[in-house]
Design a protein around this motif. Structure first.
Motif, PDB file in Angstrom:
ATOM      1  N   LEU A 119      34.504  50.836  -2.285  1.00  0.00           N
ATOM      2  CA  LEU A 119      33.239  51.247  -2.005  1.00  0.00           C
ATOM      3  C   LEU A 119      32.231  50.492  -2.928  1.00  0.00           C
ATOM      4  O   LEU A 119      31.148  50.709  -2.655  1.00  0.00           O
ATOM      5  N   ILE A 126      43.718  55.393   1.862  1.00  0.00           N
ATOM      6  CA  ILE A 126      42.572  55.665   0.835  1.00  0.00           C
ATOM      7  C   ILE A 126      42.662  54.648  -0.438  1.00  0.00           C
ATOM      8  O   ILE A 126      41.234  54.214  -0.706  1.00  0.00           O
ATOM      9  N   VAL A 181      40.581  51.377   0.187  1.00  0.00           N
ATOM     10  CA  VAL A 181      39.332  51.381   0.463  1.00  0.00           C
ATOM     11  C   VAL A 181      38.477  50.824  -0.580  1.00  0.00           C
ATOM     12  O   VAL A 181      38.588  51.762  -1.932  1.00  0.00           O
ATOM     13  N   ASP A 224      36.319  48.308   3.574  1.00  0.00           N
ATOM     14  CA  ASP A 224      35.288  48.282   2.993  1.00  0.00           C
ATOM     15  C   ASP A 224      34.032  48.415   3.848  1.00  0.00           C
ATOM     16  O   ASP A 224      34.279  48.511   5.068  1.00  0.00           O
ATOM     17  N   LYS A 251      35.847  57.458   1.453  1.00  0.00           N
ATOM     18  CA  LYS A 251      37.021  56.517   1.501  1.00  0.00           C
ATOM     19  C   LYS A 251      37.931  56.643   2.812  1.00  0.00           C
ATOM     20  O   LYS A 251      38.508  55.975   3.404  1.00  0.00           O
TER      21      LYS A 251
END
Length: 356
Positions: free
Chosen positions: A50, A45, A48, A330, A320
């Motif tokens: 965003l 997580i 990731v 992403d 995520k």
């Protein structure tokens, strides 16, 4: 205080959206989209990212608190709370229709609070197409000035206007006016629906004249024909109640609308909104062509229940997690992953000759 006209309607809208069943009968079509689980993913997580750029500003997640309210006493408290969350989590925020403040400057404070609190994130101003075609350039510019906006959303809401007891159901001259205003304003224009979706044809036409931002606001979430039908019922306006019942199934489901607009305007920035009710909905929207998602009714309900901060943090964390479970770091990587489309959405895509 006795409120009349637009301010009273805004308070009625909030009451109905919070208390009544105003969704459906169409669905978003997200139920026809599946993204395969990547069981051996080594993406965590925390890996990731965003973040994205929207209207020249960086946001930490591709989420916008869609425009909901303002223009009536007490709505500034809602806008202040929403703006606070937007600034804290670094996500975009829109305001509700600014007609009331444009026509009565004493109501500007209900909107100005948004920029006062959300100092650094994208803020989107908002007026309806029915007002847009009749306002002069200075009045349109005022909508931007009131919230020091980064863009102006012009919302297209014909079904709502038709069903609304006091609706102004005419957009005559819209495209001609749009061509003038887009070159006059210092900020870009976002063409926004309110729950009935944007089609390939509309997006293609408007993209051709220079519109680069679209908020599809498709069917499957809050149905504003239902909302206005309830208002008409409360006001004993039988003809409008029956009219609402006759057109309640109209609209383009959100997932279909995202694909339609992406095919029509490949380089446009697309906000996928209309019935985004889970992080999985949001990830699906991003996978099929949206650059950002917009959320409204669930945010308002969580705010009233005092759970908004936890709701938004969980929503972002869940996005995520879902992206990590596709073995992506992403949104760009997510868009390269397999997607399975079945049922009515598959048939829609095929019958319209669209690509995904």
């Amino acid at each position: 205080m006795v409120l009349r006209g637009n301010p009273q309607r805004k308070l009625e809208h909030i009451d109905i959206v919070l208390k009544e069943d105003v969704e459906g009968p169409l669905t978003t079509f997200f139920e026809y989209i599946f993204i395969p689980h990547y069981a051996s993913s080594e993406v965590c997580i925390d890996d990731v990212n965003l973040s994205t750029k929207f209207l020249g500003k960086n946001v930490d997640a591709p989420i916008m608190i869609s425009g909901m309210t303002g223009g009536a006493p007490s709505t500034e408290k809602i806008n202040e709370a929403l703006a606070s969350i937007a600034e804290e989590l670094r996500i975009a925020i829109g305001v509700g229709s600014e007609r009331a403040a444009i026509e009565d400057s004493s109501l500007e404070y209900t909107f100005r609070i948004v920029r006062r609190v959300a100092k650094t994130v994208p803020v989107v101003a908002n007026i309806g197409a029915a007002e847009f075609v009749k306002y002069d350039l200075k009045s349109i510019e005022k909508a931007v000035e009131i919230v020091e906006a980064d863009a102006l959303a012009i919302h297209l809401n014909l079904p709502q206007e038709y069903a609304q007891p006091e609706g102004r159901a005419s957009f005559k001259g819209f495209k001609e006016k749009l061509m003038v205003v887009k070159d006059y304003l210092s900020v870009p224009i976002i063409i926004k629906e309110v729950g009935f979706g944007l089609s390939y044809e509309v997006a293609k036409e408007l993209n051709t004249i220079g519109i680069k931002y679209f908020d599809v606001a498709g069917a499957g979430g809050t149905n504003w024909v239902k909302v206005e039908g309830i208002r008409a019922m409360r006001g004993n306006e039988g003809v409008k109640v029956m009219m609402a019942q006759n057109i309640i199934e109209w609209g383009i489901p959100t997932a279909a609308s995202i694909i339609e607009v992406r095919n029509a305007a490949p380089k446009a920035f697309i906000i996928g909104s209309g019935g985004i009710r889970s992080a999985y909905d949001a990830v699906k929207a991003l996978r099929i062509g949206a650059d950002m998602v917009g959320i409204a009714r669930p945010i308002l309900r969580m705010l009233i229940e005092g759970k908004l901060r936890d709701y938004m943090k969980a929503f972002i964390l869940s996005m995520k997690a879902l992206i990590a479970m596709t073995n992506s770091r992403d949104v760009n990587e997510l868009r390269l992953k397999p997607v399975i489309i079945v049922g009515l959405l598959k048939e829609w895509i095929e019958s319209r000759g669209l690509r995904i």
